[in-house]
Design a protein around this motif. Structure first.
Motif, mmCIF file in Angstrom:
data_model
loop_
_atom_site.group_PDB
_atom_site.id
_atom_site.type_symbol
_atom_site.label_atom_id
_atom_site.label_comp_id
_atom_site.label_asym_id
_atom_site.label_seq_id
_atom_site.Cartn_x
_atom_site.Cartn_y
_atom_site.Cartn_z
ATOM 1 N N GLY A 76 41.993 32.881 48.372
ATOM 2 C CA GLY A 76 42.200 31.283 48.227
ATOM 3 C C GLY A 76 42.288 31.320 46.636
ATOM 4 N N GLY A 77 41.925 32.902 46.016
ATOM 5 C CA GLY A 77 41.885 32.540 44.661
ATOM 6 C C GLY A 77 40.338 32.668 44.016
ATOM 7 N N ARG A 78 39.069 32.354 45.279
ATOM 8 C CA ARG A 78 38.198 32.721 45.255
ATOM 9 C C ARG A 78 37.172 34.067 45.150
ATOM 10 N NH1 ARG A 78 35.297 25.794 45.530
ATOM 11 N NH2 ARG A 78 36.162 25.505 44.599
ATOM 12 N N CYS A 79 38.370 34.488 46.211
ATOM 13 C CA CYS A 79 38.143 36.522 47.073
ATOM 14 C C CYS A 79 36.423 36.413 47.712
ATOM 15 C CB CYS A 79 36.969 36.578 45.265
ATOM 16 S SG CYS A 79 36.931 38.855 45.688
ATOM 17 N N ASN A 80 36.658 36.808 49.187
ATOM 18 C CA ASN A 80 35.934 36.742 49.701
ATOM 19 C C ASN A 80 35.990 38.439 49.735
ATOM 20 O OD1 ASN A 80 36.648 36.908 53.632
ATOM 21 N ND2 ASN A 80 34.449 37.091 52.046
ATOM 22 N N PHE A 81 34.662 37.967 48.913
ATOM 23 C CA PHE A 81 33.917 39.747 48.523
ATOM 24 C C PHE A 81 33.040 40.618 49.212
ATOM 25 C CE2 PHE A 81 31.736 36.666 46.686
ATOM 26 C CZ PHE A 81 30.091 36.880 47.282
ATOM 27 N N THR A 82 32.425 39.878 50.216
ATOM 28 C CA THR A 82 31.979 40.468 51.414
ATOM 29 C C THR A 82 31.666 40.047 52.562
ATOM 30 O OG1 THR A 82 30.646 42.530 51.202
ATOM 31 C CG2 THR A 82 30.033 40.662 49.988
ATOM 32 N N SER A 137 39.053 35.427 39.686
ATOM 33 C CA SER A 137 38.454 36.025 38.559
ATOM 34 C C SER A 137 37.590 36.685 37.785
ATOM 35 C CB SER A 137 39.178 35.487 37.281
ATOM 36 O OG SER A 137 38.484 34.139 36.704
ATOM 37 N N ASP A 138 36.280 35.787 38.570
ATOM 38 C CA ASP A 138 35.052 36.306 38.420
ATOM 39 C C ASP A 138 34.323 37.912 38.753
ATOM 40 O OD1 ASP A 138 34.007 33.678 37.293
ATOM 41 O OD2 ASP A 138 32.705 33.280 38.595
ATOM 42 N N ILE A 139 35.180 38.567 39.592
ATOM 43 C CA ILE A 139 34.933 39.338 40.315
ATOM 44 C C ILE A 139 35.439 40.294 39.375
ATOM 45 C CG2 ILE A 139 35.169 41.190 42.168
ATOM 46 C CD1 ILE A 139 33.245 38.961 42.512
ATOM 47 N N VAL A 140 36.690 40.409 39.296
ATOM 48 C CA VAL A 140 37.248 41.640 38.538
ATOM 49 C C VAL A 140 37.009 41.499 36.487
ATOM 50 C CG1 VAL A 140 39.400 41.608 36.809
ATOM 51 C CG2 VAL A 140 39.879 40.569 39.252
ATOM 52 N N LYS A 141 36.284 40.072 36.448
ATOM 53 C CA LYS A 141 35.475 39.770 34.935
ATOM 54 C C LYS A 141 33.868 41.416 35.249
ATOM 55 C CE LYS A 141 37.657 35.530 33.256
ATOM 56 N NZ LYS A 141 36.611 34.424 32.881
ATOM 57 N N MET A 142 33.528 40.773 36.065
ATOM 58 C CA MET A 142 32.470 41.922 35.846
ATOM 59 C C MET A 142 32.747 43.001 36.015
ATOM 60 S SD MET A 142 29.892 41.643 39.547
ATOM 61 C CE MET A 142 31.010 42.687 40.934
ATOM 62 N N LEU A 143 33.641 43.428 36.806
ATOM 63 C CA LEU A 143 34.358 44.705 37.202
ATOM 64 C C LEU A 143 34.353 45.516 36.746
ATOM 65 C CD1 LEU A 143 36.000 45.119 40.757
ATOM 66 C CD2 LEU A 143 33.946 45.390 40.692
ATOM 67 N N LEU A 144 35.438 44.337 35.112
ATOM 68 C CA LEU A 144 35.827 45.388 33.542
ATOM 69 C C LEU A 144 34.254 45.336 32.912
ATOM 70 C CD1 LEU A 144 39.406 43.093 33.650
ATOM 71 C CD2 LEU A 144 38.697 45.828 34.208
ATOM 72 N N ALA A 145 33.556 44.268 32.870
ATOM 73 C CA ALA A 145 32.495 44.418 32.213
ATOM 74 C C ALA A 145 31.553 45.939 32.785
ATOM 75 C CB ALA A 145 31.198 43.235 32.095
ATOM 76 N N GLU A 146 31.166 46.161 33.634
ATOM 77 C CA GLU A 146 30.752 47.398 33.885
ATOM 78 C C GLU A 146 31.603 48.820 33.327
ATOM 79 O OE1 GLU A 146 27.882 47.636 35.841
ATOM 80 O OE2 GLU A 146 27.419 45.190 35.694
ATOM 81 N N CYS A 147 32.495 48.098 33.639
ATOM 82 C CA CYS A 147 33.252 49.110 33.321
ATOM 83 C C CYS A 147 33.198 49.535 31.706
ATOM 84 C CB CYS A 147 34.887 49.029 33.371
ATOM 85 S SG CYS A 147 35.187 49.482 35.259
ATOM 86 N N ASP A 148 33.453 48.561 30.448
ATOM 87 C CA ASP A 148 33.118 48.905 29.419
ATOM 88 C C ASP A 148 32.047 48.805 29.078
ATOM 89 O OD1 ASP A 148 33.280 47.778 26.660
ATOM 90 O OD2 ASP A 148 33.385 45.643 26.851
ATOM 91 N N ALA A 149 30.713 48.484 30.176
ATOM 92 C CA ALA A 149 29.514 49.062 29.378
ATOM 93 C C ALA A 149 29.122 50.824 29.377
ATOM 94 C CB ALA A 149 28.456 48.193 30.292
ATOM 95 N N ALA A 150 29.810 50.932 30.851
ATOM 96 C CA ALA A 150 29.886 52.629 30.624
ATOM 97 C C ALA A 150 30.822 53.749 30.100
ATOM 98 C CB ALA A 150 29.923 52.800 32.396
#
Length: 424
Positions: A76-82, A137-150
């Motif tokens: 519902g836009g809040r990502c049931n991430f696990t 979007s918090d999850i997507v931003k986190m994944l992209l930030a990790e990619c950026d840092a790496a």
């Protein structure tokens, strides 16, 4: 050489580049990375930064205009991430033990630790389901930030034209050609085609000789054809807690009647196990003894009829339908005991006969995919094709509703990311 089929969901479009690359990397370098990841969803991004953290040069390619589109609409836009209660028994596969290794080495606690480093708030709902407090979007931003840092290079709006392998993998795309020692396929399944889902990953697998278990919709509403329990559609919008079972599998959650059939968490869960021709059994009053409750009403010697009595335990429209089908049109006090027993039997063991599902358009995930017998459960690498990996929904591993499929994406992506870095 394998060439992508011409599909409406994989059309050439303008190329854009996410700002997740270090400016000092020259074009000649990132045209020949250590790893190419096809697919910028949950599994693909996890694999990318896991490998890059360990020193691999990684390029991620995705045909969508932006990464993580399925993540953004999830929960519902809040990502049931696990889910807190992830265990191998919560996953379907032709090889029911396949997911065990990856899941044991990257757990829900590991993902929560990653969220903590990015200060992403979350909360727990029923049955161990974990959601973002704010937005997916918090999850997507986190994944992209990790990619950026790496130092991951991520290209979107890129169509893959063909994939081949000689001494290395060659990936020819609308953004040019890439050559790498390792190729990770994280293209998902066929569910939600409006987001660009396709059989791309399955085509790549078949090209390299890997078997594919026929993909089918899973976590999907069930439908009823003309003349088959047509009364179900008259109850559209009615919801109640039930126990739904198919064979030896059962789930106790909410059921929702729709204008085409049945949905709700209990039915979505059962749909992953349902096969055409099988009945779905509903216990409409789980944990209670409707026979005893009806007998108590009869003993009270009141004048209430079936609909009024049944509406004590069921939504009014459903109570009326149950009474119409299974109860005599006279006060309960006048019902013979065998009538009460028969009605109780229908309440607790109501067999429904779906004629199909609402298909991939409404399915949350895909059941089936790349046959796990062709993959290493530890690394996700194709056993007969060194350097080729399949992860996430593209693989024949399907989780329950409630965050399990995301955990499989994180775990399988992490396993592949570690493996490609170790094999450099």
């Amino acid at each position: 050489m394998w060439r992508a089929s011409r599909r409406p969901t994989i059309t050439p479009i303008l190329i854009s580049e996410r700002l997740v690359t270090r400016p000092e990397r020259r074009e000649a370098t990132w045209r020949t990375p250590d790893v190419v990841v096809i697919g910028a969803g949950a599994a693909g991004l996890m694999a990318a930064f896991t490998a890059a953290r360990r020193g691999s040069r990684v390029v991620v390619l995705d045909h969508a205009p932006e990464p993580g589109r399925k993540i953004l609409i999830s929960g519902g836009g809040r990502c049931n991430f696990t889910n807190r209660d992830v265990k191998p028994e919560c996953f379907l596969s032709q090889n029911r033990h396949f997911a065990r290794s990856a899941l044991s080495r990257y757990t829900p606690a590991d993902f929560l630790a990653l969220l903590a480093t990015h200060k992403i708030p979350w909360h727990e709902k029923k049955l161990g389901q974990l959601f973002c407090d704010n937005s997916a979007s918090d999850i997507v931003k986190m994944l992209l930030a990790e990619c950026d840092a790496a130092g991951v290079r991520l290209l979107t709006d890129v169509r893959v034209a063909d994939v081949s392998r000689a001494e290395a993998f060659r990936v020819r795309t609308s953004a040019g050609e890439f050559t790498s020692a390792a190729l990770v396929v994280a293209t998902g399944g066929l569910s939600i085609p409006k987001l660009g889902a396709s059989g791309f990953g399955y085509d790549v697998a078949r090209h390299f000789g890997l078997p594919v278990i026929t993909p089918e919709p899973a976590l999907v509403p069930l439908v009823f054809g003309a003349g088959t329990e047509s009364w179900v559609k008259e109850l559209a919008g009615v919801s109640l807690p039930v126990k739904a079972s198919c064979g030896k599998v059962a789930f106790e959650e909410a059921l929702l009647f729709t204008h085409r059939g049945l949905s709700g968490p209990a039915l979505l869960q059962i749909s992953s196990y349902w096969q055409a021709g099988q009945p779905v059994r509903l216990d409409l009053l789980p944990g209670q003894d409707s026979g005893r409750l009806l007998a108590e009403v009869k003993a009270s010697k009141g004048k209430m009829r079936g609909p009024a009595v049944l509406s004590r335990w069921f939504p009014q429209r459903l109570a009326q339908e149950l009474a119409r089908q299974f109860a005599p049109d006279r006060p309960v006090v006048e019902w013979p005991d065998k009538t009460i027993r028969a009605l109780a039997e229908h309440i607790h063991r109501l067999d429904m006969h779906p004629t199909g599902t609402e298909g991939f358009a409404k399915a949350e995930v895909t059941r089936g995919g790349v046959d796990t017998r062709a993959l290493s459960s530890k690394t996700m690498e194709a056993q007969q094709v060194p350097g080729l990996y399949f992860i996430g929904e593209a693989v024949d591993v399907t989780g329950w509703l409630g965050g399990y499929n995301f955990q499989w994406a994180w775990a399988s992506g992490h396993a592949a990311g570690e493996a490609v870095a170790a094999n450099r």
